[in-house]
Design a protein around this motif. Structure first.
Motif, PDB file in Angstrom:
ATOM      1  N   UNK A 310      12.345 -11.487  -9.694  1.00 42.49           N
ATOM      2  CA  UNK A 310      12.994 -11.113  -8.437  1.00 42.49           C
ATOM      3  C   UNK A 310      12.989  -9.609  -8.228  1.00 42.49           C
ATOM      4  N   UNK A 311      11.959  -8.982  -8.723  1.00 45.56           N
ATOM      5  CA  UNK A 311      11.793  -7.539  -8.570  1.00 45.56           C
ATOM      6  C   UNK A 311      10.326  -7.221  -8.328  1.00 45.56           C
ATOM      7  N   UNK A 312      10.081  -6.188  -7.503  1.00 49.03           N
ATOM      8  CA  UNK A 312       8.683  -5.829  -7.289  1.00 49.03           C
ATOM      9  C   UNK A 312       8.071  -5.231  -8.540  1.00 49.03           C
ATOM     10  N   UNK A 313       8.858  -4.568  -9.380  1.00 47.33           N
ATOM     11  CA  UNK A 313       8.326  -4.037 -10.626  1.00 47.33           C
ATOM     12  C   UNK A 313       7.118  -3.151 -10.388  1.00 47.33           C
ATOM     13  N   UNK A 314       5.996  -3.508 -11.031  1.00 42.97           N
ATOM     14  CA  UNK A 314       4.767  -2.726 -10.930  1.00 42.97           C
ATOM     15  C   UNK A 314       3.863  -3.189  -9.789  1.00 42.97           C
ATOM     16  N   UNK A 315       4.333  -4.120  -8.971  1.00 42.86           N
ATOM     17  CA  UNK A 315       3.450  -4.718  -7.981  1.00 42.86           C
ATOM     18  C   UNK A 315       2.961  -3.722  -6.936  1.00 42.86           C
ATOM     19  N   UNK A 316       3.875  -2.932  -6.371  1.00 39.47           N
ATOM     20  CA  UNK A 316       3.454  -1.971  -5.365  1.00 39.47           C
ATOM     21  C   UNK A 316       2.418  -0.995  -5.898  1.00 39.47           C
ATOM     22  N   UNK A 317       2.667  -0.499  -7.108  1.00 39.74           N
ATOM     23  CA  UNK A 317       1.719   0.428  -7.729  1.00 39.74           C
ATOM     24  C   UNK A 317       0.385  -0.253  -7.985  1.00 39.74           C
ATOM     25  N   UNK A 318       0.426  -1.520  -8.433  1.00 40.88           N
ATOM     26  CA  UNK A 318      -0.814  -2.248  -8.697  1.00 40.88           C
ATOM     27  C   UNK A 318      -1.626  -2.447  -7.423  1.00 40.88           C
ATOM     28  N   UNK A 319      -0.954  -2.750  -6.309  1.00 37.56           N
ATOM     29  CA  UNK A 319      -1.666  -2.913  -5.048  1.00 37.56           C
ATOM     30  C   UNK A 319      -2.387  -1.621  -4.664  1.00 37.56           C
ATOM     31  N   UNK A 320      -1.704  -0.505  -4.777  1.00 41.36           N
ATOM     32  CA  UNK A 320      -2.333   0.776  -4.463  1.00 41.36           C
ATOM     33  C   UNK A 320      -3.529   1.035  -5.382  1.00 41.36           C
ATOM     34  N   UNK A 321      -3.329   0.817  -6.670  1.00 42.19           N
ATOM     35  CA  UNK A 321      -4.387   1.062  -7.649  1.00 42.19           C
ATOM     36  C   UNK A 321      -5.589   0.153  -7.417  1.00 42.19           C
ATOM     37  N   UNK A 322      -5.297  -1.104  -7.101  1.00 39.05           N
ATOM     38  CA  UNK A 322      -6.362  -2.090  -6.914  1.00 39.05           C
ATOM     39  C   UNK A 322      -7.291  -1.696  -5.779  1.00 39.05           C
ATOM     40  N   UNK A 323      -6.731  -1.446  -4.616  1.00 40.24           N
ATOM     41  CA  UNK A 323      -7.593  -1.220  -3.455  1.00 40.24           C
ATOM     42  C   UNK A 323      -8.267   0.148  -3.494  1.00 40.24           C
ATOM     43  N   UNK A 324      -7.663   1.096  -4.191  1.00 43.47           N
ATOM     44  CA  UNK A 324      -8.354   2.370  -4.395  1.00 43.47           C
ATOM     45  C   UNK A 324      -9.573   2.157  -5.285  1.00 43.47           C
ATOM     46  N   UNK A 325      -9.388   1.438  -6.386  1.00 45.10           N
ATOM     47  CA  UNK A 325     -10.506   1.182  -7.304  1.00 45.10           C
ATOM     48  C   UNK A 325     -11.606   0.387  -6.615  1.00 45.10           C
ATOM     49  N   UNK A 326     -11.205  -0.584  -5.789  1.00 49.08           N
ATOM     50  CA  UNK A 326     -12.200  -1.414  -5.104  1.00 49.08           C
ATOM     51  C   UNK A 326     -12.983  -0.602  -4.075  1.00 49.08           C
ATOM     52  N   UNK A 327     -12.267   0.242  -3.321  1.00 51.42           N
ATOM     53  CA  UNK A 327     -12.963   1.065  -2.328  1.00 51.42           C
ATOM     54  C   UNK A 327     -13.896   2.068  -3.001  1.00 51.42           C
ATOM     55  N   UNK A 328     -13.444   2.663  -4.088  1.00 51.58           N
ATOM     56  CA  UNK A 328     -14.275   3.627  -4.795  1.00 51.58           C
ATOM     57  C   UNK A 328     -15.570   2.974  -5.283  1.00 51.58           C
ATOM     58  N   UNK A 329     -15.492   1.700  -5.653  1.00 49.81           N
ATOM     59  CA  UNK A 329     -16.663   1.007  -6.202  1.00 49.81           C
ATOM     60  C   UNK A 329     -17.572   0.436  -5.125  1.00 49.81           C
ATOM     61  N   UNK A 330     -16.984  -0.053  -4.031  1.00 50.76           N
ATOM     62  CA  UNK A 330     -17.780  -0.800  -3.055  1.00 50.76           C
ATOM     63  C   UNK A 330     -17.599  -0.346  -1.623  1.00 50.76           C
ATOM     64  N   UNK A 462      14.276   0.087  -3.236  1.00 50.93           N
ATOM     65  CA  UNK A 462      15.062  -1.082  -3.652  1.00 50.93           C
ATOM     66  C   UNK A 462      14.101  -2.036  -4.339  1.00 50.93           C
ATOM     67  N   UNK A 463      14.242  -2.194  -5.646  1.00 54.04           N
ATOM     68  CA  UNK A 463      13.289  -2.997  -6.421  1.00 54.04           C
ATOM     69  C   UNK A 463      13.326  -4.471  -6.035  1.00 54.04           C
ATOM     70  N   UNK A 464      14.378  -4.888  -5.335  1.00 52.51           N
ATOM     71  CA  UNK A 464      14.455  -6.287  -4.888  1.00 52.51           C
ATOM     72  C   UNK A 464      13.603  -6.537  -3.651  1.00 52.51           C
ATOM     73  N   UNK A 465      13.120  -5.472  -3.023  1.00 49.41           N
ATOM     74  CA  UNK A 465      12.328  -5.583  -1.805  1.00 49.41           C
ATOM     75  C   UNK A 465      10.903  -5.106  -2.053  1.00 49.41           C
ATOM     76  N   UNK A 466       9.949  -5.771  -1.417  1.00 44.18           N
ATOM     77  CA  UNK A 466       8.558  -5.340  -1.395  1.00 44.18           C
ATOM     78  C   UNK A 466       8.134  -5.257   0.061  1.00 44.18           C
ATOM     79  N   UNK A 467       7.529  -4.136   0.449  1.00 46.15           N
ATOM     80  CA  UNK A 467       7.117  -3.965   1.842  1.00 46.15           C
ATOM     81  C   UNK A 467       5.743  -3.323   1.906  1.00 46.15           C
ATOM     82  N   UNK A 468       4.957  -3.756   2.889  1.00 46.83           N
ATOM     83  CA  UNK A 468       3.661  -3.124   3.128  1.00 46.83           C
ATOM     84  C   UNK A 468       3.237  -3.338   4.568  1.00 46.83           C
ATOM     85  N   UNK A 469       2.521  -2.334   5.070  1.00 43.34           N
ATOM     86  CA  UNK A 469       1.918  -2.446   6.390  1.00 43.34           C
ATOM     87  C   UNK A 469       0.551  -3.112   6.261  1.00 43.34           C
TER      88      UNK A 469
END
Length: 525
Positions: A310-330, A462-469
């Motif tokens: 019930x916490x975003x934890x590392x999720x927000x950071x992982x999303x940022x890291x993921x799409x940066x790595x993917x864009x850099x590669x492809x 707030x670690x209980x919330x996850x938000x993204x545009x």
């Protein structure tokens, strides 16, 4: 309006899926290509894919085993769910129940039906705007394959299609898959990274590479829209000492580039998605350029962890890291393939210890993320399943009565779930998990940004919330998830002033403050 958005209204779905962005815009060099002969689909397509184990799906001839005609019979269900494509687990002849050891790459498992049944399935799916991909298991064959049987003779022309131990080979070396690498047959040893029943093909052999391109072209001629590529990193990742080496990755990428080029000669818009079991976005990224899509294993693990805790934890950071790595590669020419679980992993609800609220939040996150999400059959009705593997692949529950006509009986259920976990019980219940999945999938059809937009993670403090545009050129939304069992508040950017969609009643927006009840997802515009 971007070139991608202009063409989205006129191109068929598979062209968009194979070459368009998971995040970003369609490369200009590709935008000039004409429409392919893939199934036309309305602009309202969700882009969601659905994985089917045919043996466990639906039985039309009364033998207790699911069949291809059973998939055809349930296409209307899949259409009502809102999916845009289906992935069929192996349908080739095989000595095993699961089919991941193939004996004929151009045949159909007799228990599943005939080639005519398959061609009819593809045709009927395309009529409904549903694309079809099949599992292609070409890292290894069955040890019962005629090629391998012939290769046991050192004088056979197929000898070089497999890998044989030399006098200085370390026969105790572990494989990259964690199994025994070398297997004995008489006085000789051969390489099989998974089991002795699955000898690896030798991709240093020109004839092997040429043959596998022909296999792909064969199925494209049968109407498939692409392939899920099993064990995609293991073509050259054989021994544990090979794993992670730049040379290993380079050789894998070179092969898959050759494979894609060969298929594009027949179908320029072919869709490929690779099973690359890697622990980080950086390890996945090199495969995006040749394949276009890979299953996002690190994200799946984190989505479930965030839902459970019930916490975003590392999720927000992982999303940022993921799409940066993917864009850099492809660049922008990739489509992410997020998922929660598949046929090799314990089912989502089991990983979440049966907590249906956590299950709903995991689904809500998955189905509002970029790319083309994958749903494993039965996930949408809350099927349970823990290891061993057979228990992850149990019969799909259509009717309350597991003995009803059409229900498969290929194995007895270990989950012991009652009839309330079935399509029949859930299909007309607005509070059911099935209804929840259907709602979220249709959100993607309704809101272009949810289906095709890029992503920008928004800090919630707030670690209980996850938000993204989620943004396209002309569609902009803010997604906010309350992962917790308590009401939470959030102050969104003032450009998002309306609540467009919500998974629960009781959401309020007053004086710029958004109030979200427990376990609620909101889409603002």
């Amino acid at each position: 309006m971007s070139p991608y958005r202009n063409r989205l209204r006129s191109l068929v779905f598979l062209f968009t899926l194979a070459l368009g962005p998971g995040v970003g815009i369609l490369p200009a060099a590709l935008a000039a290509e004409g429409p392919p002969s893939a199934p036309a689909i309305a602009q309202s397509g969700s882009g969601v894919w659905y994985e089917i184990f045919v043996r466990a799906w639906y039985d039309t001839n009364g033998d207790g085993i699911g069949d291809l005609n059973g998939v055809t019979a349930k296409l209307d269900y899949l259409q009502s769910l809102g999916v845009s494509g289906i992935w069929l687990m192996p349908i080739n002849p095989s000595p095993s129940y699961h089919g991941y050891d193939v004996t004929d790459y151009e045949g159909i498992n007799r228990q599943y039906g005939t080639m005519q049944d398959f061609e009819r399935l593809v045709s009927e799916a395309h009529k409904r705007g549903i694309a079809v991909i099949i599992d292609l298991v070409i890292n290894h064959t069955s040890d019962q394959h005629p090629w391998f049987k012939a290769a046991l003779d050192p004088a056979s022309p197929y000898r070089g299609w497999y890998t044989w131990a030399k006098p200085d080979t370390d026969l105790k070396a572990p494989s990259a898959a964690g199994s025994v690498a070398w297997h004995r047959n008489g006085q000789q040893y051969y390489f099989g990274g998974f089991t002795g029943a699955m000898p690896d093909l030798n991709y240093d052999d020109t004839e092997v590479r040429r043959e596998m391109v022909k296999v792909g072209q064969f199925w494209l001629a049968k109407g498939v829209d692409g392939f899920r590529l099993d064990a995609a990193r293991h073509i050259y990742d054989d021994l544990r000492t090979d794993t992670g080496k730049p040379e290993t990755v380079r050789k894998n990428v070179a092969w898959w580039s050759e494979f894609r080029h060969g298929l594009q000669e027949r179908k320029p818009d072919v869709y490929l998605v690779g099973e690359v079991t890697a622990p980080s976005p950086a390890a996945l990224a090199p495969y995006l350029k040749p394949l276009g899509s890979v299953f996002n294993f690190p994200l799946a693990e984190q989505l479930i962890a965030s839902a459970r805790k019930e916490r975003q934890g590392q999720l927000g950071e992982l999303l940022d890291t993921t799409y940066k790595a993917f864009r850099d590669a492809a660049g922008d020419a990739f489509v992410d393939a997020p998922f929660l679980s598949n046929h090799d992993q314990e089912r989502v609800l089991s990983q979440l210890n049966g907590d249906t609220q956590h299950m709903r939040m995991a689904a809500a996150m998955l189905l509002t993320l970029p790319g083309r999400p994958y749903v494993y059959y039965g996930e949408e009705i809350g099927m349970l399943g823990r290891k061993p593997d057979e228990n992850l692949r149990e019969p799909m529950r259509w009717q309350r009565d597991p003995q009803a006509s059409g229900e498969t009986r290929w194995k007895a259920s270990t989950a012991k779930q009652g009839g309330e976990v079935s399509v029949q019980a859930e299909q007309d219940d607005p509070s059911s998990l099935l209804h929840f999945y259907r709602t979220l999938i249709h959100w993607r059809a309704e809101v272009p940004a949810l289906r095709d937009g890029d992503i920008r993670v928004v800090s919630t403090h707030n670690d209980r919330l996850l938000a993204y545009e989620r943004n396209t050129a002309d569609s902009h939304v803010l997604v906010v998830h309350n992962l917790s069992g308590k009401t939470q508040t959030f102050v969104p950017d003032t450009k998002f002033s309306d609540v467009r969609l919500r998974t629960q009643p009781g959401v309020t927006l007053a004086k710029g403050k958004l109030m979200l009840p427990a376990y609620t997802t909101v889409v603002m515009q």
